[in-house]
Design a protein around this motif. Structure first.
Motif, mmCIF file in Angstrom:
data_model
loop_
_atom_site.group_PDB
_atom_site.id
_atom_site.type_symbol
_atom_site.label_atom_id
_atom_site.label_comp_id
_atom_site.label_asym_id
_atom_site.label_seq_id
_atom_site.Cartn_x
_atom_site.Cartn_y
_atom_site.Cartn_z
ATOM 1 N N GLU A 162 3.482 -0.737 1.628
ATOM 2 C CA GLU A 162 4.057 -1.912 2.567
ATOM 3 C C GLU A 162 2.474 -2.745 2.712
ATOM 4 O OE1 GLU A 162 4.925 -2.182 7.406
ATOM 5 O OE2 GLU A 162 5.504 -0.438 6.254
ATOM 6 N N ASP A 163 1.471 -2.068 3.129
ATOM 7 C CA ASP A 163 0.231 -2.447 3.045
ATOM 8 C C ASP A 163 -0.210 -3.634 1.977
ATOM 9 O OD1 ASP A 163 0.238 -1.314 5.581
ATOM 10 O OD2 ASP A 163 -1.333 0.222 4.562
ATOM 11 N N ARG A 207 2.224 -6.658 2.464
ATOM 12 C CA ARG A 207 1.688 -7.438 3.544
ATOM 13 C C ARG A 207 0.401 -8.355 3.185
ATOM 14 N NH1 ARG A 207 4.408 -7.017 7.990
ATOM 15 N NH2 ARG A 207 5.786 -5.223 8.437
ATOM 16 N N LYS A 247 -0.314 -12.321 2.615
ATOM 17 C CA LYS A 247 -0.876 -12.912 3.873
ATOM 18 C C LYS A 247 -1.013 -14.350 4.092
ATOM 19 C CE LYS A 247 -5.727 -12.129 1.838
ATOM 20 N NZ LYS A 247 -6.716 -11.040 1.825
ATOM 21 N N ILE A 264 6.096 -13.973 5.156
ATOM 22 C CA ILE A 264 6.573 -12.631 4.266
ATOM 23 C C ILE A 264 8.102 -13.017 4.214
ATOM 24 C CG2 ILE A 264 7.719 -10.235 4.753
ATOM 25 C CD1 ILE A 264 4.538 -9.932 4.637
#
Length: 129
Positions: free
Chosen positions: A109-110, A113, A117, A121
């Motif tokens: 997930e990180d 994301r 950025k 999304i």
């Protein structure tokens, strides 16, 4: 902050989801498996290899490795129409990413994301909660 490196599994996830986005379908709709053959036949979406490379933000060598792995697994087809390589997702590829997206999102997930950025999304990236 240390740079987070993407695994080949995450590259596969990004590439397959990019191909699904071109089909313009709800990956999570009920009854998708039964409709998929018709959808794929009607839409016949092909992306140039450069679009996949741009999506996964990778170099030529890594893009080739990912595409070769996806083809080996039967998740995509690759056609060469001089001078362009065209990539299409297979039924198996759509069903694979539908089944595994939640896993990839929970694991990365990180990183996902961070990958998006500077862009919105994508719709396939859905989290619980």
């Amino acid at each position: 902050m240390a740079k987070k490196y993407k695994s080949w599994e995450l590259y596969m996830c990004l590439a397959l989801n990019r191909l699904v986005m071109e089909l313009d379908l709800d990956l999570y709709q009920d009854g998708l498996e039964e409709k998929l053959d018709e959808i794929l036949a009607q839409r016949d979406v092909k992306l140039p290899k450069s679009e996949i490379s741009y999506e996964i933000k990778s170099n030529y060598q890594m893009t080739n490795k990912i595409l070769n792995k996806l083809k080996e697994m039967g998740l995509i087809d690759i056609e060469f129409e001089d001078p362009i390589y065209s990539i299409t997702i297979t039924k198996k590829g759509v069903l694979y990413i539908r089944k595994h997206n939640e896993f990839y999102i929970s694991m990365y997930e990180d990183i996902i994301r961070d990958h998006y950025k500077y862009r919105q999304i994508p719709a396939w990236f859905r989290t619980k909660g």
